[in-house]
Design a protein around this motif. Sequence first.
Motif, PDB file in Angstrom:
ATOM      1  N   ALA A   1       2.976   7.989  10.901  1.00  0.00           N
ATOM      2  CA  ALA A   1       3.630   7.534   9.661  1.00  0.00           C
ATOM      3  C   ALA A   1       5.047   8.126   9.681  1.00  0.00           C
ATOM      4  O   ALA A   1       5.950   7.556  10.277  1.00  0.00           O
ATOM      5  CB  ALA A   1       2.808   7.944   8.456  1.00  0.00           C
TER       6      ALA A   1
ATOM      7  N   ARG B   1       5.155   2.249  10.095  1.00  0.00           N
ATOM      8  CA  ARG B   1       6.389   2.064   9.332  1.00  0.00           C
ATOM      9  C   ARG B   1       6.598   0.633   8.832  1.00  0.00           C
ATOM     10  O   ARG B   1       7.137   0.403   7.772  1.00  0.00           O
ATOM     11  CB  ARG B   1       7.560   2.474  10.228  1.00  0.00           C
TER      12      ARG B   1
ATOM     13  N   ARG C   1       2.517   0.688   1.548  1.00  0.00           N
ATOM     14  CA  ARG C   1       3.522   1.301   0.659  1.00  0.00           C
ATOM     15  C   ARG C   1       3.337   0.910  -0.805  1.00  0.00           C
ATOM     16  O   ARG C   1       4.246   1.039  -1.612  1.00  0.00           O
ATOM     17  CB  ARG C   1       4.929   0.954   1.137  1.00  0.00           C
TER      18      ARG C   1
ATOM     19  N   SER D   1       1.477   5.241   3.032  1.00  0.00           N
ATOM     20  CA  SER D   1       2.812   5.481   3.591  1.00  0.00           C
ATOM     21  C   SER D   1       3.878   5.773   2.534  1.00  0.00           C
ATOM     22  O   SER D   1       5.067   5.796   2.845  1.00  0.00           O
ATOM     23  CB  SER D   1       3.256   4.286   4.441  1.00  0.00           C
TER      24      SER D   1
ATOM     25  N   THR E   1       4.603  11.515   4.509  1.00  0.00           N
ATOM     26  CA  THR E   1       3.854  10.639   3.605  1.00  0.00           C
ATOM     27  C   THR E   1       2.609  11.325   3.027  1.00  0.00           C
ATOM     28  O   THR E   1       2.095  12.294   3.596  1.00  0.00           O
ATOM     29  CB  THR E   1       3.393   9.367   4.359  1.00  0.00           C
TER      30      THR E   1
END
Length: 302
Positions: free
Chosen positions: A37, A60, A66, A80, A116
């Motif tokens: 991450a 990523r 996210r 993340s 993260t």
Amino acid sequence: MRTDVDHRPVTAFQEPTTVEQVISLHRALGDAAVLVAGATDVGVLLRRHRIHPTHLVSLRRVDALRRFEVDGDDLVVGASVTHRSVERSRLVAGSLVALRECCETVGSIQTRNIGTIGGNLCNASPAADTPPVLLALGASVELAGEAGTRSLPLDRFFLDYRRTALAAGEVLTAVRIPLPAAGSGSAFLKLGRRGAMEISIVCVGAFLSIDPEGVCRRAGIGLGSVASTPIKVSEAAAVLEGSEVTPSRLDEAAGLAAQACAPIDDVRGSAAYRKDVTATLVRRALVRALDRARGDTGVTGQ
Ligand SMILES: Cc1cc2nc3c(=O)[nH]c(=O)nc-3n(C[C@H](O)[C@H](O)[C@H](O)COP(=O)(O)OP(=O)(O)OC[C@H]3O[C@@H](n4cnc5c(N)ncnc54)[C@H](O)[C@@H]3O)c2cc1C
């Protein structure tokens, strides 16, 4: 003992864009691959030759990891999401403020900009800063693998020293935190040898939810650096539930929390010191959470 295998170079850097692609890559490559991450832990392990993957699978570009939003009765923090994003989010105001406090103490701003929440949990250091708070808040983790998805209370995620319940090929996708009722408060305290860029000697997350009659409806206490994993001390929290939070109940809870520890001696502190200081920090964190609960109107940053 070192073998030739220790010197295998990393030959491939994969950048999947979906959780499904991550799972199939991870599954196909097995031990040859490591998920990455922010790489703040993976980078250190690679440099020290503690891990020897030939493939790095970066998370990523996986947007689904996210997520950072309120979903029904929960706050969902994608794996993340960085410490810095949590720290700056209006979603962690009010009764969830301990989450901001623990993220604020992780390394430096540079570390927090890329490190993260998922990495902090999956690295499974007993000294990590976010688990005590997430344990106190009653968080669960969402895991995705070839067999589908599953949810696990966070206290069942940490199995042993740096060992988690992640099965082969599984990915942590998000952390789910139940949104506290009005009249709740949380706090995080970390004791280290210095004030910043420090691994804790002991760290504590505390949560209390008090009803309008002054009765504690829910309590949570999480501890770091006092056992082989971050631990949730449910027996200690339970003595606070179902009645008013009095000084004697706080003492009892703090004492039980210290008894639940199984710390080691190391360069940062002795086991005996860690036990002693746990009782003090737990009591202080609970008092701070109680003060905050008394001032909590239930208005979150949503
Ligand atoms: C200078 C410095 C200071 C630090 N200070 C602190 C501190 O004060 N407190 C603290 O708690 N930590 C600290 N750390 C440790 C680190 O920053 C955190 O643990 C960070 O949260 C790790 O996140 P990451 O994204 O960098 O993880 P990575 O290094 O990318 O990954 C860590 C582990 O998690 C796995 N992983 C990552 N994401 C997933 C996922 N979604 N599913 C499955 N497995 C996954 C990786 O395979 C790896 O095993 C520090 C690190 C450095 C370098």
